[in-house]
Scaffold this motif. Structure first.
Motif, mmCIF file in Angstrom:
data_model
loop_
_atom_site.group_PDB
_atom_site.id
_atom_site.type_symbol
_atom_site.label_atom_id
_atom_site.label_comp_id
_atom_site.label_asym_id
_atom_site.label_seq_id
_atom_site.Cartn_x
_atom_site.Cartn_y
_atom_site.Cartn_z
ATOM 1 N N GLY A 156 0.807 -1.215 0.000
ATOM 2 C CA GLY A 156 0.000 0.000 0.000
ATOM 3 C C GLY A 156 0.840 1.265 0.000
ATOM 4 N N ALA A 157 1.926 1.292 0.768
ATOM 5 C CA ALA A 157 2.766 2.482 0.827
ATOM 6 C C ALA A 157 3.513 2.699 -0.482
ATOM 7 C CB ALA A 157 3.759 2.368 1.984
ATOM 8 N N VAL A 158 4.018 1.632 -1.101
ATOM 9 C CA VAL A 158 4.722 1.777 -2.381
ATOM 10 C C VAL A 158 3.771 2.290 -3.461
ATOM 11 C CG1 VAL A 158 5.871 0.509 -4.230
ATOM 12 C CG2 VAL A 158 6.499 0.084 -1.864
ATOM 13 N N CYS A 159 2.594 1.679 -3.568
ATOM 14 C CA CYS A 159 1.629 2.119 -4.585
ATOM 15 C C CYS A 159 1.146 3.542 -4.310
ATOM 16 C CB CYS A 159 0.443 1.154 -4.620
ATOM 17 S SG CYS A 159 0.854 -0.513 -5.192
ATOM 18 N N ALA A 160 0.908 3.866 -3.049
ATOM 19 C CA ALA A 160 0.461 5.218 -2.715
ATOM 20 C C ALA A 160 1.543 6.251 -3.033
ATOM 21 C CB ALA A 160 0.092 5.289 -1.233
ATOM 22 N N THR A 161 2.800 5.903 -2.805
ATOM 23 C CA THR A 161 3.890 6.831 -3.102
ATOM 24 C C THR A 161 3.999 7.091 -4.601
ATOM 25 O OG1 THR A 161 5.107 6.062 -1.158
ATOM 26 C CG2 THR A 161 6.361 7.239 -2.844
ATOM 27 N N LEU A 162 3.948 6.028 -5.410
ATOM 28 C CA LEU A 162 4.040 6.202 -6.863
ATOM 29 C C LEU A 162 2.831 6.964 -7.405
ATOM 30 C CD1 LEU A 162 5.401 2.682 -7.902
ATOM 31 C CD2 LEU A 162 6.671 4.832 -7.680
ATOM 32 N N SER A 188 0.915 9.089 -5.742
ATOM 33 C CA SER A 188 1.011 10.473 -5.283
ATOM 34 C C SER A 188 2.055 11.245 -6.077
ATOM 35 C CB SER A 188 1.357 10.502 -3.789
ATOM 36 O OG SER A 188 0.353 9.875 -3.016
ATOM 37 N N ALA A 189 3.189 10.589 -6.385
ATOM 38 C CA ALA A 189 4.237 11.248 -7.162
ATOM 39 C C ALA A 189 3.731 11.609 -8.550
ATOM 40 C CB ALA A 189 5.466 10.342 -7.248
ATOM 41 N N ALA A 190 3.043 10.679 -9.201
ATOM 42 C CA ALA A 190 2.537 10.955 -10.546
ATOM 43 C C ALA A 190 1.486 12.067 -10.517
ATOM 44 C CB ALA A 190 1.950 9.674 -11.138
ATOM 45 N N ALA A 191 0.561 12.007 -9.566
ATOM 46 C CA ALA A 191 -0.485 13.020 -9.492
ATOM 47 C C ALA A 191 0.093 14.385 -9.117
ATOM 48 C CB ALA A 191 -1.545 12.597 -8.478
ATOM 49 N N GLY A 192 0.995 14.415 -8.126
ATOM 50 C CA GLY A 192 1.591 15.688 -7.736
ATOM 51 C C GLY A 192 2.441 16.294 -8.831
ATOM 52 N N TYR A 193 3.193 15.477 -9.545
ATOM 53 C CA TYR A 193 4.019 15.955 -10.659
ATOM 54 C C TYR A 193 3.135 16.527 -11.766
ATOM 55 C CZ TYR A 193 7.299 15.694 -14.598
ATOM 56 O OH TYR A 193 8.069 15.978 -15.702
ATOM 57 N N ARG A 228 2.947 17.583 -4.980
ATOM 58 C CA ARG A 228 2.696 18.739 -5.846
ATOM 59 C C ARG A 228 3.542 19.922 -5.393
ATOM 60 N NH1 ARG A 228 -1.658 22.940 -6.910
ATOM 61 N NH2 ARG A 228 -0.696 24.041 -8.654
ATOM 62 N N ILE A 229 3.558 20.202 -4.085
ATOM 63 C CA ILE A 229 4.329 21.330 -3.569
ATOM 64 C C ILE A 229 5.820 21.113 -3.807
ATOM 65 C CG2 ILE A 229 4.902 22.619 -1.495
ATOM 66 C CD1 ILE A 229 2.074 23.085 -2.563
ATOM 67 N N MET A 258 12.488 14.343 -6.797
ATOM 68 C CA MET A 258 11.473 14.344 -5.742
ATOM 69 C C MET A 258 11.763 13.306 -4.670
ATOM 70 S SD MET A 258 8.167 14.614 -8.264
ATOM 71 C CE MET A 258 6.991 14.286 -6.945
ATOM 72 N N GLY A 259 12.979 12.785 -4.623
ATOM 73 C CA GLY A 259 13.315 11.711 -3.696
ATOM 74 C C GLY A 259 12.945 11.963 -2.249
ATOM 75 N N PRO A 260 13.363 13.097 -1.633
ATOM 76 C CA PRO A 260 13.001 13.320 -0.217
ATOM 77 C C PRO A 260 11.496 13.348 0.027
ATOM 78 C CG PRO A 260 14.781 14.774 -0.880
ATOM 79 C CD PRO A 260 14.300 14.102 -2.129
ATOM 80 N N ALA A 261 10.736 13.927 -0.902
ATOM 81 C CA ALA A 261 9.282 13.941 -0.732
ATOM 82 C C ALA A 261 8.706 12.538 -0.829
ATOM 83 C CB ALA A 261 8.645 14.849 -1.786
ATOM 84 N N LEU A 262 9.247 11.725 -1.729
ATOM 85 C CA LEU A 262 8.744 10.354 -1.876
ATOM 86 C C LEU A 262 9.037 9.532 -0.633
ATOM 87 C CD1 LEU A 262 9.692 9.563 -5.591
ATOM 88 C CD2 LEU A 262 7.644 10.643 -4.660
ATOM 89 N N VAL A 263 10.217 9.721 -0.048
ATOM 90 C CA VAL A 263 10.540 9.008 1.192
ATOM 91 C C VAL A 263 9.574 9.413 2.298
ATOM 92 C CG1 VAL A 263 12.289 8.739 2.988
ATOM 93 C CG2 VAL A 263 12.958 8.672 0.585
ATOM 94 N N THR A 264 9.257 10.695 2.370
ATOM 95 C CA THR A 264 8.331 11.175 3.393
ATOM 96 C C THR A 264 6.942 10.573 3.199
ATOM 97 O OG1 THR A 264 9.553 13.257 3.522
ATOM 98 C CG2 THR A 264 7.337 13.226 4.452
#
Length: 296
Positions: free
Chosen positions: A98-104, A106-111, A174-175, A208-214
């Motif tokens: 769940g965390a891996v899928c949510a991170t990817l 979120s990254a795609a949507a925020g980007y 996104r931010i 976006m590495g630090p944001a993805l880790v967070t």
């Protein structure tokens, strides 16, 4: 040779250390905060070395006369044909996938929200912010009715699918993408012939590495500690995560006092993955905090 004095700009103030009393006060406050947060962990470690009788008959913050941590933790793992190991594996599945899928996601949507102008972008972002404000417990019953109608209730998917959506992760990505991914770099990649998917995978995700880790760590902790959603969605104890399984043990502890000991031992084992993740991933936060601090 005597060292030359360091030159300073005219009018520049020399760096001064904080007064001693201020450092003492800050140190005392930090020590108090550390004690406040570490005391429950210390109690958990001490209690995991005791049997059920010693849990209630000895001082809570000190070991019993005959501590046996390895034996008691082994009993936790082997009780009821190893059901705790099954719960632990379920939690790893729910939280990890769940965390891996949510991170990817979120990254795609925020980007996309940060780098692609389109009609209604701010409206979409406003809906994401509204999703941040809605508590997850308020959505548990509607989700149950939806998954029940689809025939997915009491399955792994009933917990996994809601876990891959993180409005806070989309907001954070996104931010961060707007600040850390320069448009000039994206334009240069497009001129070189790179497609949008390649640019996102090769440049966007790395910057976006630090944001993805967070996002990953926040979502992992949220899913790992989530209790209400599995309680609503699941009826088969073989699908329970650790938190829900330990609660069922507490419910039977009045008739089987040994379950008090097993619950404490299981709680200690359940915090180990979170401690390991925090220790391993914190260096990426330090790297992210220093990016952009030096002006070219």
């Amino acid at each position: 040779m005597t060292p030359l004095p360091r030159r300073t700009r005219p009018g520049a103030a020399l760096p001064t250390r904080a007064p001693v009393r201020h450092r003492i006060i800050i140190g005392a406050l930090l020590a108090t905060a550390a004690l406040y947060f570490l005391a429950p962990v210390y109690w958990l470690v001490v209690s995991a070395t005791k049997n059920s009788a010693d849990l209630f008959g000895t001082f809570g913050f000190w070991f019993s006369d005959h501590p046996r941590p390895l034996r008691y933790l082994t009993d936790v793992l082997t009780y009821d044909h190893g059901v705790y190991a099954r719960w632990f594996a379920n939690s790893l599945l729910y939280a990890g996938v769940g965390a891996v899928c949510a991170t990817l996601l979120s990254a795609a949507a925020g980007y996309a929200l940060a780098k692609f102008p389109f009609r209604g972008r701010e409206t979409v972002f406003g809906l994401v912010l509204a999703g941040v404000l809605i508590p997850s417990t308020a959505l548990a019953l509607p989700l149950y009715f939806l998954f029940s109608a689809l025939g997915l209730a009491n399955t792994y998917a009933a917990v996994l699918i809601p876990s891959v959506v993180s409005p806070f992760g989309v907001y954070l990505c996104r931010i961060y993408a707007a600040a850390a991914v320069p448009d000039s770099l994206l334009e240069a990649a497009r001129i070189d012939g790179a497609g949008e998917a390649r640019i996102f995978a090769g440049l966007g995700l790395r910057l976006m590495g630090p944001a993805l880790v967070t996002v990953f760590l926040f979502q992992f902790v949220h899913i790992w500690n989530n209790y209400f959603l599995p309680l609503v969605m699941l009826s088969d104890s073989g699908l329970y995560p650790v938190q829900l399984g330990l609660t069922t043990w507490i419910g039977y502890a009045d008739r089987q006092p040994v379950l008090y000991q097993y619950t404490v031992g299981g709680a200690l084992l359940s915090v180990l993955p979170l401690m390991v993740l925090m220790t391993v991933l914190q260096r990426y936060w330090r790297t992210g905090l220093t990016e952009g601090s030096v002006k070219a």
